[in-house]
Design an enzyme around this catalytic site. Structure first.
Site, PDB file in Angstrom:
ATOM      1  N   LYS A   1      16.185  21.642  19.075  1.00 38.24           N
ATOM      2  CA  LYS A   1      16.436  23.074  19.216  1.00 38.24           C
ATOM      3  C   LYS A   1      15.780  23.681  20.449  1.00 38.24           C
ATOM      4  O   LYS A   1      16.275  24.649  20.998  1.00 38.24           O
ATOM      5  CB  LYS A   1      15.907  23.754  17.950  1.00 38.24           C
ATOM      6  CG  LYS A   1      16.478  25.071  17.659  1.00 38.24           C
ATOM      7  CD  LYS A   1      16.272  25.489  16.211  1.00 38.24           C
ATOM      8  CE  LYS A   1      14.845  25.635  15.785  1.00 38.24           C
ATOM      9  NZ  LYS A   1      14.716  26.372  14.508  1.00 38.24           N
TER      10      LYS A   1
ATOM     11  N   GLY B   1      -6.137  17.486  14.075  1.00 33.08           N
ATOM     12  CA  GLY B   1      -7.151  16.651  13.418  1.00 33.08           C
ATOM     13  C   GLY B   1      -6.911  15.170  13.579  1.00 33.08           C
ATOM     14  O   GLY B   1      -7.795  14.404  13.938  1.00 33.08           O
TER      15      GLY B   1
ATOM     16  N   HIS C   1      -3.308  26.719   5.400  1.00 35.38           N
ATOM     17  CA  HIS C   1      -4.531  26.140   5.982  1.00 35.38           C
ATOM     18  C   HIS C   1      -5.619  27.204   5.925  1.00 35.38           C
ATOM     19  O   HIS C   1      -5.351  28.364   6.228  1.00 35.38           O
ATOM     20  CB  HIS C   1      -4.259  25.723   7.437  1.00 35.38           C
ATOM     21  CG  HIS C   1      -5.284  24.775   7.978  1.00 35.38           C
ATOM     22  ND1 HIS C   1      -6.582  25.159   8.249  1.00 35.38           N
ATOM     23  CD2 HIS C   1      -5.204  23.458   8.319  1.00 35.38           C
ATOM     24  CE1 HIS C   1      -7.251  24.106   8.724  1.00 35.38           C
ATOM     25  NE2 HIS C   1      -6.442  23.058   8.762  1.00 35.38           N
TER      26      HIS C   1
ATOM     27  N   HIS D   1       0.967  26.649   6.730  1.00 37.43           N
ATOM     28  CA  HIS D   1       0.700  25.514   7.622  1.00 37.43           C
ATOM     29  C   HIS D   1       1.656  24.350   7.410  1.00 37.43           C
ATOM     30  O   HIS D   1       2.122  23.728   8.364  1.00 37.43           O
ATOM     31  CB  HIS D   1      -0.737  25.053   7.366  1.00 37.43           C
ATOM     32  CG  HIS D   1      -1.190  23.911   8.204  1.00 37.43           C
ATOM     33  ND1 HIS D   1      -1.322  23.999   9.575  1.00 37.43           N
ATOM     34  CD2 HIS D   1      -1.555  22.637   7.871  1.00 37.43           C
ATOM     35  CE1 HIS D   1      -1.744  22.832  10.041  1.00 37.43           C
ATOM     36  NE2 HIS D   1      -1.875  21.980   9.039  1.00 37.43           N
TER      37      HIS D   1
ATOM     38  N   GLU E   1     -11.978  14.363   7.154  1.00 35.64           N
ATOM     39  CA  GLU E   1     -11.428  15.698   6.889  1.00 35.64           C
ATOM     40  C   GLU E   1     -11.524  15.962   5.398  1.00 35.64           C
ATOM     41  O   GLU E   1     -11.887  15.075   4.617  1.00 35.64           O
ATOM     42  CB  GLU E   1      -9.982  15.795   7.381  1.00 35.64           C
ATOM     43  CG  GLU E   1      -9.897  15.923   8.901  1.00 35.64           C
ATOM     44  CD  GLU E   1      -8.494  16.116   9.428  1.00 35.64           C
ATOM     45  OE1 GLU E   1      -8.343  16.843  10.409  1.00 35.64           O
ATOM     46  OE2 GLU E   1      -7.548  15.543   8.878  1.00 35.64           O
TER      47      GLU E   1
ATOM     48  N   GLY F   1      10.307  16.092  16.719  1.00 34.69           N
ATOM     49  CA  GLY F   1       8.885  15.965  16.422  1.00 34.69           C
ATOM     50  C   GLY F   1       8.580  14.479  16.270  1.00 34.69           C
ATOM     51  O   GLY F   1       9.382  13.616  16.667  1.00 34.69           O
TER      52      GLY F   1
ATOM     53  N   ARG G   1      -7.677  21.322   0.364  1.00 32.90           N
ATOM     54  CA  ARG G   1      -7.320  22.471   1.193  1.00 32.90           C
ATOM     55  C   ARG G   1      -6.977  23.720   0.379  1.00 32.90           C
ATOM     56  O   ARG G   1      -7.344  24.826   0.755  1.00 32.90           O
ATOM     57  CB  ARG G   1      -6.124  22.058   2.060  1.00 32.90           C
ATOM     58  CG  ARG G   1      -5.932  22.898   3.248  1.00 32.90           C
ATOM     59  CD  ARG G   1      -4.942  22.256   4.183  1.00 32.90           C
ATOM     60  NE  ARG G   1      -5.583  21.365   5.118  1.00 32.90           N
ATOM     61  CZ  ARG G   1      -4.927  20.639   6.007  1.00 32.90           C
ATOM     62  NH1 ARG G   1      -3.631  20.699   6.067  1.00 32.90           N
ATOM     63  NH2 ARG G   1      -5.568  19.847   6.848  1.00 32.90           N
TER      64      ARG G   1
ATOM     65  N   SER H   1       0.314  13.847   6.809  1.00 36.99           N
ATOM     66  CA  SER H   1       1.675  14.213   7.186  1.00 36.99           C
ATOM     67  C   SER H   1       2.185  13.381   8.365  1.00 36.99           C
ATOM     68  O   SER H   1       3.306  12.862   8.345  1.00 36.99           O
ATOM     69  CB  SER H   1       1.706  15.696   7.542  1.00 36.99           C
ATOM     70  OG  SER H   1       2.898  15.990   8.169  1.00 36.99           O
ATOM     71  N   LEU H   2       1.348  13.257   9.394  1.00 36.16           N
ATOM     72  CA  LEU H   2       1.779  12.449  10.545  1.00 36.16           C
ATOM     73  C   LEU H   2       2.035  11.012  10.091  1.00 36.16           C
ATOM     74  O   LEU H   2       2.990  10.367  10.523  1.00 36.16           O
ATOM     75  CB  LEU H   2       0.723  12.488  11.657  1.00 36.16           C
ATOM     76  CG  LEU H   2       0.496  13.854  12.322  1.00 36.16           C
ATOM     77  CD1 LEU H   2      -0.560  13.748  13.427  1.00 36.16           C
ATOM     78  CD2 LEU H   2       1.778  14.424  12.907  1.00 36.16           C
TER      79      LEU H   2
ATOM     80  N   SER I   1       4.638  18.799  15.348  1.00 38.82           N
ATOM     81  CA  SER I   1       3.905  17.579  15.728  1.00 38.82           C
ATOM     82  C   SER I   1       3.080  17.787  16.991  1.00 38.82           C
ATOM     83  O   SER I   1       1.931  17.353  17.081  1.00 38.82           O
ATOM     84  CB  SER I   1       4.890  16.436  15.990  1.00 38.82           C
ATOM     85  OG  SER I   1       5.663  16.183  14.858  1.00 38.82           O
TER      86      SER I   1
ATOM     87  N   ARG J   1      -1.097  18.778   0.060  1.00 37.69           N
ATOM     88  CA  ARG J   1      -1.193  17.623   0.959  1.00 37.69           C
ATOM     89  C   ARG J   1      -2.634  17.338   1.368  1.00 37.69           C
ATOM     90  O   ARG J   1      -3.388  18.242   1.706  1.00 37.69           O
ATOM     91  CB  ARG J   1      -0.374  17.879   2.224  1.00 37.69           C
ATOM     92  CG  ARG J   1      -0.467  16.775   3.248  1.00 37.69           C
ATOM     93  CD  ARG J   1       0.453  17.071   4.409  1.00 37.69           C
ATOM     94  NE  ARG J   1       0.052  18.255   5.109  1.00 37.69           N
ATOM     95  CZ  ARG J   1      -0.670  18.256   6.229  1.00 37.69           C
ATOM     96  NH1 ARG J   1      -1.068  17.132   6.770  1.00 37.69           N
ATOM     97  NH2 ARG J   1      -0.988  19.382   6.803  1.00 37.69           N
TER      98      ARG J   1
ATOM     99  N   ALA K   1       8.617  12.545  13.661  1.00 36.37           N
ATOM    100  CA  ALA K   1       9.573  11.789  12.837  1.00 36.37           C
ATOM    101  C   ALA K   1      10.840  11.478  13.639  1.00 36.37           C
ATOM    102  O   ALA K   1      11.310  10.332  13.650  1.00 36.37           O
ATOM    103  CB  ALA K   1       9.910  12.576  11.570  1.00 36.37           C
TER     104      ALA K   1
END
Ligand code: FAD
Ligand code: SIN
Length: 534
Positions: free
Chosen positions: A38, A51, A234, A342, A119, A14, A281, A382-383, A46, A377, A16
């Site tokens: 995997k 958003g 979410h 989520h 957001e 992903g 959220r 997160s990204l 990712s 979060r 990271a």
């Protein structure tokens, strides 16, 4: 069993994992990196992110790190670690510009200025996106191609990591399995970037690969885990049946003005929070859940008619097309939505540069729990966390890469011999077992919990464990995934029982109040038993 040596092994492709591979290779050009993943390269949470990514850029005069830090702490419901939040926020400008330097194209307006969107629970527009709602796919595609072109990064696809090799408190490698053959990869630097756990739940926005493997492996290897009770649901996944995952209707649609209404046609968010549709959220999720219960339906609606059709199509091309494919005309129809698992705030306890409680073993991205997100979060953080952690780990390794030759003991070799032995069992029907687990987690360890529901989950989980008698070697990749899901589910249930309060995404009807003092839940496997540690 074949043995291989690499200076660095990264598990997961992903954001990271991909970004870490690129940065570590750049910082340590002489080393050989193995990236094991995997599914196909880039298949990950990712890839589906919509958003955007939080960008606290120096040139955005309406924003600053103080404001982003305050919003993150506020959403985190008292459990975020201030220094971690500050570090991630202050590094946002640097890493976003670094991504741009690699060719990631964030959306710009007609004058060529970056477009910042809003957001939930953000006090200003600070989120960058790519091709409208294809942020993840665009970044992943760019980084995947850089990884593929780099001859010092060896990629093994469709290969699962199954066990960490840890001896005397230090990680010495990892066992991987491609469905036919096992290999032992010896390395003093093992990085897990294996993402989240969404597939533990019946309703989830996460793709099939999100089965918590890395977290389960880390736990079995003796690493400390943190805050495992905090699963983020979410509020607005598309309520259509029949897929492995629920398609997401991005929070950014609410950021552009869409409103929630229940099956009786009532707009309700003002009853739940001053920020209405853009409240944190967990609050919007519980509001949706409440309205679904009150109306006796398994969905609420999102009314996006106020967003002009052409604008919607341009700003959210994937969402527009998916709705259209499902017979929903967003300019005329309400969009049926419901909550879905989520994101995982819990995970392997790690510093901002990925260091864990085990020497030589690093965890980055969603698999890690740094304390950034606390109990809930903030959207699009997160990204950012993935990128900042990968960058910081690469910086750390620049001066700390351990190249000492690896020697493993006879005991470790003896343990690894199990992979060469035949399994005398029949193959389990993992599809059916997985559905049972997903129902247990959704029904009893979901958005609303109590001691009763958690104990019911515990009992049903014991039955499921009894049906699946695999403790170490499995027959195929699906069995390994299911084994990991059982381990993670057990820890989530225990942690949820242990937290006798409601906070952020963890809501208990028997303890509805939030304690004055917030504490992390830290978990460790000691003498084969799950223990809570300080
Ligand atoms: P992932 O991207 O999940 O990657 C994990 C990788 O590990 C995968 O390649 C997987 O195949 C591999 N893997 C797992 N186990 C093993 C194993 N045992 N062996 C080998 N490989 C393994 N966040 C935001 O900040 N902004 C957004 O707009 C946003 N939108 C989202 C939309 C959706 C639909 C979803 C699901 C999430 C969204 N998120 C968003 C959250 C965000 O996408 C993730 O938290 C983040 O991408 C996690 O990145 P990662 O690299 O840690 O893990
Ligand atoms: C979304 O687009 O709503 C998801 C954003 C996020 O999970 O951060």
């Amino acid at each position: 069993m074949e043995y291989f040596n690499y200076s660095t092994v990264i598990i997961g492709s992903g954001l990271a994992g991909l970004y870490a591979a690129i940065k570590i290779q750049e910082n340590l050009p002489d080393g050989k990196i193995l990236l094991v993943t995997k599914a196909d390269l880039g298949e990950s949470n990712s890839r589906y992110s919509q958003g955007g990514i939080v960008a606290v850029l120096n040139e955005n005069v309406s924003d600053n790190t103080a404001s982003h830090i305050a919003d993150t702490l506020n959403a985190g419901a008292g459990l975020s670690d201030f220094n971690v939040v500050k570090y991630i926020s202050e590094n946002s400008d640097k890493v976003i510009k670094d991504l741009i330097s690699y060719g990631v194209e964030f959306d710009k307006d007609e004058e060529g200025n970056l477009m910042f969107t809003l957001e939930g629970a953000h006090s200003v527009n600070r989120i960058l996106h790519c091709n409208g709602d294809e942020t993840g796919r665009c970044i992943e595609r760019k980084l995947s191609s850089l990884v593929s072109e780099n001859e010092n990064i060896i990629v093994m696809q469709n290969t699962i990591a199954v066990e960490l090799i840890v001896e005397n408190g230090a990680c010495k490698g990892v066992v991987i399995f491609d469905g036919n053959n096992y290999r032992t990869i010896l390395s003093n630097t093992v990085i897990l970037a294996t993402g989240g756990i969404g597939q533990l739940y019946k309703n989830t926005t996460n793709p099939l690969c999100a089965t918590g493997d890395g977290i389960a492996m880390a736990y079995c290897a003796g690493a400390i885990l943190q805050d495992m009770e905090f699963v983020q649901f979410h509020p607005t996944a598309l309520a259509v049946q029949g897929n492995d995952r629920n398609f997401l209707i991005s929070e950014a649609v609410r950021g552009e003005g869409a409103k929630l209404l229940d099956a009786n046609g009532k707009y309700y968010m003002s009853e739940y929070h001053d920020m209405r549709e853009l409240a944190p959220r967990d609050i919007v999720t519980r509001a949706n859940f409440d309205r679904m219960e009150k109306c006796g339906e398994d969905f609420v609606y999102l009314d996006a008619k106020s967003i002009q059709a052409e604008k919607f199509k341009k700003r959210f091309p994937t969402i527009y097309a998916t709705c259209e494919r499902n017979g929903i005309d967003v300019s005329k129809d309400y969009i049926p939505v419901h909550p879905a698992a989520h994101y995982f705030m819990g995970g392997i306890k790690a510093n901002v540069d990925g260091r864990t409680s085990i020497k030589g073993f690093y965890a980055i991205g969603e698999a890690a729990s740094t304390g950034l997100h606390g109990a809930n979060r903030l959207a699009s953080n997160s990204l950012l966390e993935c990128v900042v952690m990968a960058y910081s780990l690469a910086e750390f390794l620049k001066n700390n890469l351990d190249n000492t030759p690896i020697v493993i003991s006879e005991d470790v070799e003896k343990n690894l011999r199990k992979y060469s032995q035949e399994l005398g069992f029949i193959e389990y029907d993992t599809d059916t077992l997985k559905k049972e687990l997903q129902n247990i987690m959704w029904d009893y360890v979901g958005i609303i919990r109590s001691e009763d529901t958690l104990k019911t989950a515990n009992m049903q989980l014991q039955n499921l464990k009894y049906k699946f008698q695999r403790n170490s070697k499995c027959l195929n990749i699906a069995e390994y995934e299911f084994k990991n899901m059982l381990i993670v589910a057990q820890i989530i249930i225990n942690s949820a029982l242990n937290r006798k309060e409601s906070r952020g995404a963890h809501y208990r009807t028997d303890y509805p109040l939030t304690k004055d003092v917030s504490e992390h839940n830290c978990i460790l496997k000691q003498q084969g038993e799950l223990s809570f540690v300080r």
